[in-house]
Design a protein around this motif. Structure first.
Motif, mmCIF file in Angstrom:
data_model
loop_
_atom_site.group_PDB
_atom_site.id
_atom_site.type_symbol
_atom_site.label_atom_id
_atom_site.label_comp_id
_atom_site.label_asym_id
_atom_site.label_seq_id
_atom_site.Cartn_x
_atom_site.Cartn_y
_atom_site.Cartn_z
ATOM 1 N N TRP A 1 0.944 -0.969 -0.146
ATOM 2 C CA TRP A 1 -0.025 -0.132 0.051
ATOM 3 C C TRP A 1 0.752 1.315 0.050
ATOM 4 O O TRP A 1 0.501 2.252 -0.803
ATOM 5 C CB TRP A 1 -1.022 0.197 1.292
ATOM 6 N N SER B 1 0.881 3.782 -3.086
ATOM 7 C CA SER B 1 0.179 5.364 -2.716
ATOM 8 C C SER B 1 1.317 6.192 -3.110
ATOM 9 O O SER B 1 0.993 7.449 -3.322
ATOM 10 C CB SER B 1 -0.083 5.137 -1.116
ATOM 11 N N LYS C 1 0.377 8.092 -6.204
ATOM 12 C CA LYS C 1 -0.937 8.603 -6.340
ATOM 13 C C LYS C 1 -0.905 10.100 -6.089
ATOM 14 O O LYS C 1 -0.092 10.770 -5.412
ATOM 15 C CB LYS C 1 -1.965 8.080 -5.210
ATOM 16 N N GLU D 1 -5.381 14.323 -4.746
ATOM 17 C CA GLU D 1 -6.887 14.157 -4.857
ATOM 18 C C GLU D 1 -7.258 12.666 -5.010
ATOM 19 O O GLU D 1 -8.072 12.410 -4.426
ATOM 20 C CB GLU D 1 -7.052 14.843 -6.512
ATOM 21 N N GLU D 2 -6.394 11.900 -5.581
ATOM 22 C CA GLU D 2 -6.650 10.433 -5.574
ATOM 23 C C GLU D 2 -6.532 9.876 -4.275
ATOM 24 O O GLU D 2 -7.316 8.900 -3.947
ATOM 25 C CB GLU D 2 -5.641 9.662 -6.573
ATOM 26 N N TYR E 1 -7.138 11.381 -1.530
ATOM 27 C CA TYR E 1 -8.461 11.668 -0.758
ATOM 28 C C TYR E 1 -9.593 11.100 -1.130
ATOM 29 O O TYR E 1 -10.681 10.659 -0.642
ATOM 30 C CB TYR E 1 -8.607 13.109 -0.542
ATOM 31 N N ALA E 2 -9.669 10.841 -2.552
ATOM 32 C CA ALA E 2 -11.034 10.175 -3.108
ATOM 33 C C ALA E 2 -10.973 8.589 -2.656
ATOM 34 O O ALA E 2 -12.238 8.307 -2.283
ATOM 35 C CB ALA E 2 -10.800 10.351 -4.725
ATOM 36 N N SER E 3 -9.752 7.927 -2.717
ATOM 37 C CA SER E 3 -10.042 6.508 -2.284
ATOM 38 C C SER E 3 -8.669 6.222 -1.837
ATOM 39 O O SER E 3 -7.680 5.790 -2.526
ATOM 40 C CB SER E 3 -10.531 5.729 -3.207
ATOM 41 N N PRO E 4 -8.147 6.176 -0.569
ATOM 42 C CA PRO E 4 -6.934 5.807 0.058
ATOM 43 C C PRO E 4 -6.129 4.748 -0.432
ATOM 44 O O PRO E 4 -5.009 4.190 -0.605
ATOM 45 C CB PRO E 4 -7.126 6.081 1.481
ATOM 46 N N PHE E 5 -7.003 3.654 -0.685
ATOM 47 C CA PHE E 5 -6.829 2.270 -0.530
ATOM 48 C C PHE E 5 -6.969 1.767 -2.213
ATOM 49 O O PHE E 5 -6.845 0.752 -2.436
ATOM 50 C CB PHE E 5 -7.543 1.286 0.025
ATOM 51 N N ALA E 6 -7.495 2.640 -3.198
ATOM 52 C CA ALA E 6 -7.561 2.385 -4.478
ATOM 53 C C ALA E 6 -6.183 2.537 -5.308
ATOM 54 O O ALA E 6 -5.261 3.038 -4.685
ATOM 55 C CB ALA E 6 -8.354 3.219 -5.199
ATOM 56 N N GLN F 1 -3.927 5.770 -10.746
ATOM 57 C CA GLN F 1 -4.583 5.838 -12.087
ATOM 58 C C GLN F 1 -3.629 5.912 -13.079
ATOM 59 O O GLN F 1 -3.558 5.494 -14.435
ATOM 60 C CB GLN F 1 -5.356 7.299 -12.246
#
Length: 281
Positions: free
Chosen positions: A32, A36, A39, A42-43, A45-50, A53
């Motif tokens: 992780w 991370s 990232k 913005e990414e 905060y949008a989804s910490p574990f995703a 992109q």
């Protein structure tokens, strides 16, 4: 299938599940942290574990350039190399003397070194601070390297003594008869034969020096002399308010990757060295 066979199979399944769970708990935070670091804020905060992109290196550029992590990285390398040279040289020589020679107060000296293994680092900060200040080595790379080396000498002696005790004295006697000096015996005969132990303690010391934080925090005050772990702590404080989480995770990766690579590549040597040292000691 007998009752014992069923019980044994059940224990194997339970053990496998527990080991798998433990592996996930240990490995997932590392994975992780790595993804991370690619990232954007913005990414994050949008989804910490995703997953990120894209694989942008902007966070590493910010961590190395703007946060001076590259400079801190070099400082850590210098401190680690200097401390490693001092510690291995002094520890190897001391282990050889205490293993090969018998003299008065030898048992007392050995007990002092063994006691050093259990002496908390926090208790030595104040006296070391005063000593370095009197020696004009406070807030210096050299002073921090000396502290690292001295703090690791007890464990170095403890581990190397097991290897040196297993080497027959016949080799030294033969070399002495051939005209080799005591220093020559130590460097040309004993050191090559104790190579597994030296490699093992070198790996442990490198990882210990690289990840050390308490001494660096206590004895280094100049921004340009910070080590990587100390610089990461300050970066964490800065990024907490700047909300640049990507740069923070990139700094974590920079600290984490060297030790992970060392252990991953040399884990067989570490395990073999410890087993040999324990058996020979």
């Amino acid at each position: 299938m007998t009752t014992n066979a069923i019980a044994a199979k059940g224990w194997r399944i339970l053990t496998t599940l527990l080991l798998a769970l433990y592996t996930i708990v240990v490995v997932y935070p590392l994975v992780w942290t790595v993804y991370s670091s690619f990232k954007t804020t913005e990414e994050f905060y949008a989804s910490p574990f995703a997953l990120p992109q894209g694989l942008s290196l902007d966070n590493y550029v910010n961590a190395l350039a703007r946060s001076r992590m590259a400079e801190y990285f070099v400082n850590s390398v210098v401190v680690t190399v200097l401390a490693l040279i001092l510690c291995n040289a002094a520890g190897f020589a001391a282990a050889y003397v205490m293993t090969r020679y018998r003299f008065r107060f030898l048992a007392v000296i050995k007990r002092f070194y063994i006691a050093g293994l259990f002496f908390p680092a926090a208790f030595s900060i104040v006296p070391l601070f005063m000593l370095l200040n009197q020696m004009h080595l406070l807030d210096s790379i050299a002073g921090l390297s000396i502290v690292y080396a001295v703090s690791a000498i007890p464990f170095t002696i403890y581990l190397l003594s097991g290897f040196l005790a297993s080497i027959p004295k016949d080799y030294e006697e033969s070399a002495t008869i051939d005209g080799c000096s005591l220093f020559g015996v130590l460097i040309r005969i004993i050191a090559p034969m104790a190579k597994p132990g030296i490699i093992t303690i070198t790996i442990f010391n490198v990882m210990g020096f690289w990840n050390e934080y308490i001494y660096a925090l206590s004895f280094i005050s100049s921004e340009g002399k910070r080590t990587l772990t100390l610089g990461l702590a300050y970066l964490m404080e800065v990024q907490r308010y700047a909300t640049d989480w990507g740069a923070l995770f990139a700094g974590l990766v920079l600290v984490m990757v060297p030790t992970l690579l060392i252990y991953a590549l040399l884990q067989n040597r570490i395990t073999a060295g410890l087993n040999m040292g324990g058996l020979k000691g």
